[in-house]
Design a protein around this motif. Sequence first.
Motif, mmCIF file in Angstrom:
data_model
loop_
_atom_site.group_PDB
_atom_site.id
_atom_site.type_symbol
_atom_site.label_atom_id
_atom_site.label_comp_id
_atom_site.label_asym_id
_atom_site.label_seq_id
_atom_site.Cartn_x
_atom_site.Cartn_y
_atom_site.Cartn_z
ATOM 1 N N THR A 1 0.836 -1.207 0.000
ATOM 2 C CA THR A 1 0.000 0.000 0.000
ATOM 3 C C THR A 1 0.865 1.249 0.000
ATOM 4 N N ALA A 2 1.949 1.240 0.768
ATOM 5 C CA ALA A 2 2.868 2.381 0.800
ATOM 6 C C ALA A 2 3.512 2.594 -0.566
ATOM 7 N N ILE A 3 3.878 1.510 -1.239
ATOM 8 C CA ILE A 3 4.467 1.619 -2.580
ATOM 9 C C ILE A 3 3.452 2.229 -3.542
ATOM 10 N N GLN A 4 2.211 1.784 -3.484
ATOM 11 C CA GLN A 4 1.165 2.324 -4.352
ATOM 12 C C GLN A 4 0.965 3.817 -4.106
ATOM 13 N N THR A 5 1.004 4.237 -2.864
ATOM 14 C CA THR A 5 0.870 5.654 -2.514
ATOM 15 C C THR A 5 2.042 6.456 -3.060
ATOM 16 N N ALA A 6 3.247 5.913 -2.943
ATOM 17 C CA ALA A 6 4.441 6.606 -3.435
ATOM 18 C C ALA A 6 4.406 6.771 -4.954
ATOM 19 N N VAL A 7 4.009 5.718 -5.665
ATOM 20 C CA VAL A 7 3.960 5.777 -7.133
ATOM 21 C C VAL A 7 2.843 6.711 -7.592
ATOM 22 N N ALA A 8 1.759 6.783 -6.860
ATOM 23 C CA ALA A 8 0.694 7.734 -7.192
ATOM 24 C C ALA A 8 1.198 9.170 -7.055
ATOM 25 N N ALA A 9 2.059 9.409 -6.062
ATOM 26 C CA ALA A 9 2.611 10.751 -5.837
ATOM 27 C C ALA A 9 3.736 11.079 -6.815
ATOM 28 N N SER A 10 4.541 10.077 -7.179
ATOM 29 C CA SER A 10 5.683 10.253 -8.082
ATOM 30 C C SER A 10 5.763 9.056 -9.019
ATOM 31 N N PRO A 11 5.072 9.115 -10.161
ATOM 32 C CA PRO A 11 5.053 7.964 -11.078
ATOM 33 C C PRO A 11 6.447 7.585 -11.570
ATOM 34 N N GLY A 12 6.636 6.296 -11.772
ATOM 35 C CA GLY A 12 7.904 5.796 -12.285
ATOM 36 C C GLY A 12 8.101 4.338 -11.950
ATOM 37 N N LEU A 13 9.330 3.902 -12.092
ATOM 38 C CA LEU A 13 9.708 2.515 -11.815
ATOM 39 C C LEU A 13 10.281 2.400 -10.412
ATOM 40 N N ILE A 14 9.909 1.347 -9.719
ATOM 41 C CA ILE A 14 10.431 1.112 -8.368
ATOM 42 C C ILE A 14 11.872 0.639 -8.484
ATOM 43 N N HIS A 15 12.751 1.335 -7.778
ATOM 44 C CA HIS A 15 14.165 0.964 -7.765
ATOM 45 C C HIS A 15 14.529 0.231 -6.470
ATOM 46 N N GLU A 16 13.984 0.729 -5.357
ATOM 47 C CA GLU A 16 14.331 0.148 -4.056
ATOM 48 C C GLU A 16 13.251 0.497 -3.041
ATOM 49 N N VAL A 17 13.005 -0.426 -2.116
ATOM 50 C CA VAL A 17 12.048 -0.207 -1.028
ATOM 51 C C VAL A 17 12.728 -0.592 0.266
ATOM 52 N N GLU A 18 12.564 0.255 1.274
ATOM 53 C CA GLU A 18 13.213 0.001 2.557
ATOM 54 C C GLU A 18 12.294 0.448 3.684
ATOM 55 N N VAL A 19 12.237 -0.353 4.740
ATOM 56 C CA VAL A 19 11.503 0.030 5.947
ATOM 57 C C VAL A 19 12.533 0.495 6.956
ATOM 58 N N ASP A 20 12.383 1.733 7.417
ATOM 59 C CA ASP A 20 13.327 2.338 8.365
ATOM 60 C C ASP A 20 12.578 2.894 9.559
ATOM 61 N N GLN A 21 13.357 3.259 10.557
ATOM 62 C CA GLN A 21 12.804 3.953 11.706
ATOM 63 C C GLN A 21 13.368 5.361 11.734
ATOM 64 N N GLU A 22 12.490 6.340 11.819
ATOM 65 C CA GLU A 22 12.895 7.742 11.948
ATOM 66 C C GLU A 22 12.117 8.355 13.104
ATOM 67 N N HIS A 23 12.833 8.941 14.022
ATOM 68 C CA HIS A 23 12.214 9.598 15.174
ATOM 69 C C HIS A 23 11.263 8.660 15.912
ATOM 70 N N GLY A 24 11.646 7.390 16.007
ATOM 71 C CA GLY A 24 10.857 6.422 16.748
ATOM 72 C C GLY A 24 9.665 5.854 16.006
ATOM 73 N N LYS A 25 9.487 6.232 14.723
ATOM 74 C CA LYS A 25 8.352 5.734 13.939
ATOM 75 C C LYS A 25 8.861 4.974 12.723
ATOM 76 N N LEU A 26 8.135 3.934 12.337
ATOM 77 C CA LEU A 26 8.480 3.224 11.116
ATOM 78 C C LEU A 26 8.046 4.033 9.907
ATOM 79 N N ILE A 27 8.885 4.061 8.889
ATOM 80 C CA ILE A 27 8.547 4.680 7.613
ATOM 81 C C ILE A 27 8.920 3.717 6.496
#
Length: 88
Positions: free
Chosen positions: A36-62
């Motif tokens: 779902t996050a990938i779909q949201t990202a591509v809707a905001a910035s169309p293109g080809l997926i190069h890389e996907v990563e789950v990280d923690q920033e400021h105590g929250k997952l992104i």
Amino acid sequence: MKKIGGATVFTAIMLLFSFNSAFADSEGLPADRVITAIQTAVAASPGLIHEVEVDQEHGKLIVEIKIINATGQKIKVKIDPEKNEVIR
């Protein structure tokens, strides 16, 4: 019937707490939320997926998605998986 000693109960509670804490600090997300996050990202910035990563920033997952747009430029889009919104 056997009695359960206080030390046994304490140990069981500590193991349960440790188990729950381990998953609360987890850096993973269920696959459907990542998709779902990938779909949201591509809707905001169309293109080809190069890389996907789950990280923690400021105590929250992104979810950080690197997209290659139509001009060949790599764009990094960050998604808050809780709200399913682009992070600016």
